[in-house]
Design a protein around this motif. Structure first.
Motif, short mmCIF file in Angstrom:
data_model
loop_
_atom_site.label_atom_id
_atom_site.label_comp_id
_atom_site.label_asym_id
_atom_site.label_seq_id
_atom_site.Cartn_x
_atom_site.Cartn_y
_atom_site.Cartn_z
N LEU A 39 0.85 -1.17 0.00
CA LEU A 39 0.00 0.00 0.00
C LEU A 39 0.89 1.23 0.00
O LEU A 39 1.82 1.34 0.82
N HIS A 40 0.64 2.13 -0.92
CA HIS A 40 1.37 3.40 -0.98
C HIS A 40 0.35 4.49 -0.70
O HIS A 40 -0.62 4.65 -1.44
N LEU A 41 0.55 5.23 0.40
CA LEU A 41 -0.36 6.29 0.81
C LEU A 41 0.36 7.63 0.72
O LEU A 41 1.41 7.82 1.33
N ARG A 42 -0.20 8.53 -0.07
CA ARG A 42 0.35 9.88 -0.21
C ARG A 42 -0.66 10.86 0.36
O ARG A 42 -1.87 10.68 0.19
N ALA A 43 -0.14 11.90 1.00
CA ALA A 43 -1.02 12.90 1.60
C ALA A 43 -0.45 14.29 1.42
O ALA A 43 0.77 14.48 1.37
N ALA A 44 -1.35 15.25 1.33
CA ALA A 44 -0.99 16.66 1.31
C ALA A 44 -2.00 17.38 2.19
O ALA A 44 -3.20 17.12 2.12
N VAL A 45 -1.51 18.29 3.01
CA VAL A 45 -2.38 19.04 3.93
C VAL A 45 -2.09 20.52 3.76
O VAL A 45 -0.94 20.94 3.80
N GLY A 46 -3.15 21.27 3.55
CA GLY A 46 -3.04 22.72 3.43
C GLY A 46 -3.42 23.39 4.72
O GLY A 46 -3.92 22.75 5.66
N ALA A 47 -3.24 24.67 4.77
CA ALA A 47 -3.58 25.44 5.96
C ALA A 47 -5.09 25.62 6.05
O ALA A 47 -5.76 25.79 5.04
N ALA A 48 -5.59 25.58 7.25
CA ALA A 48 -7.01 25.86 7.48
C ALA A 48 -7.31 27.28 7.00
O ALA A 48 -6.51 28.18 7.18
N GLY A 49 -8.42 27.46 6.36
CA GLY A 49 -8.79 28.78 5.88
C GLY A 49 -8.20 29.14 4.54
O GLY A 49 -8.36 30.26 4.06
N GLY A 50 -7.49 28.21 3.91
CA GLY A 50 -6.99 28.44 2.56
C GLY A 50 -5.64 29.12 2.48
O GLY A 50 -5.28 29.63 1.42
N GLY A 51 -4.88 29.13 3.56
CA GLY A 51 -3.54 29.71 3.52
C GLY A 51 -2.61 28.94 2.59
O GLY A 51 -2.99 27.91 2.03
N LEU A 52 -1.40 29.41 2.45
CA LEU A 52 -0.47 28.81 1.50
C LEU A 52 0.31 27.62 2.02
O LEU A 52 1.01 26.98 1.25
N LEU A 53 0.23 27.30 3.29
CA LEU A 53 0.96 26.17 3.84
C LEU A 53 0.55 24.89 3.12
O LEU A 53 -0.64 24.62 2.93
N LEU A 54 1.51 24.12 2.67
CA LEU A 54 1.23 22.81 2.09
C LEU A 54 2.31 21.86 2.57
O LEU A 54 3.49 22.09 2.35
#
Length: 87
Positions: A39-54
């Motif tokens: 199993l290969h699991l990839r994830a990306a999480v952004g900032a709450a509220g739509g900020g630029l953090l990724l």
């Protein structure tokens, strides 16, 4: 129609979102794929509220240990400062 591999991938993706206290509006992307018995699991999480953090993370392991793959991916996100979303 029920495909066990698809169910496992969906379960892994949803488990990661739940571990982050995410919901349908949370900036969380998760993609699980089975490749050669792993199993290969990839994830990306952004900032709450739509900020630029990724922040990105991934995990890989035997299909039979999919929960551990989710946990290691979650741990990688935590090490990068992603603790989850409040409810």
């Amino acid at each position: 129609i029920h495909d066990p591999q698809t169910k496992l991938c969906v379960d892994a993706e949803r488990s990661l979102v739940m571990a982050l206290n995410g919901d349908c509006l949370s900036p969380i992307a998760a993609l699980a794929e089975i490749e050669g018995g792993e199993l290969h699991l990839r994830a990306a999480v952004g900032a709450a509220g739509g900020g630029l953090l990724l922040v990105k993370a991934q995990g890989r392991g035997p299909v039979s240990a999919w929960r551990e793959v989710v946990a290691s991916t979650r741990q990688s996100l935590a090490m990068q400062g992603i603790q989850g979303f409040g409810r």
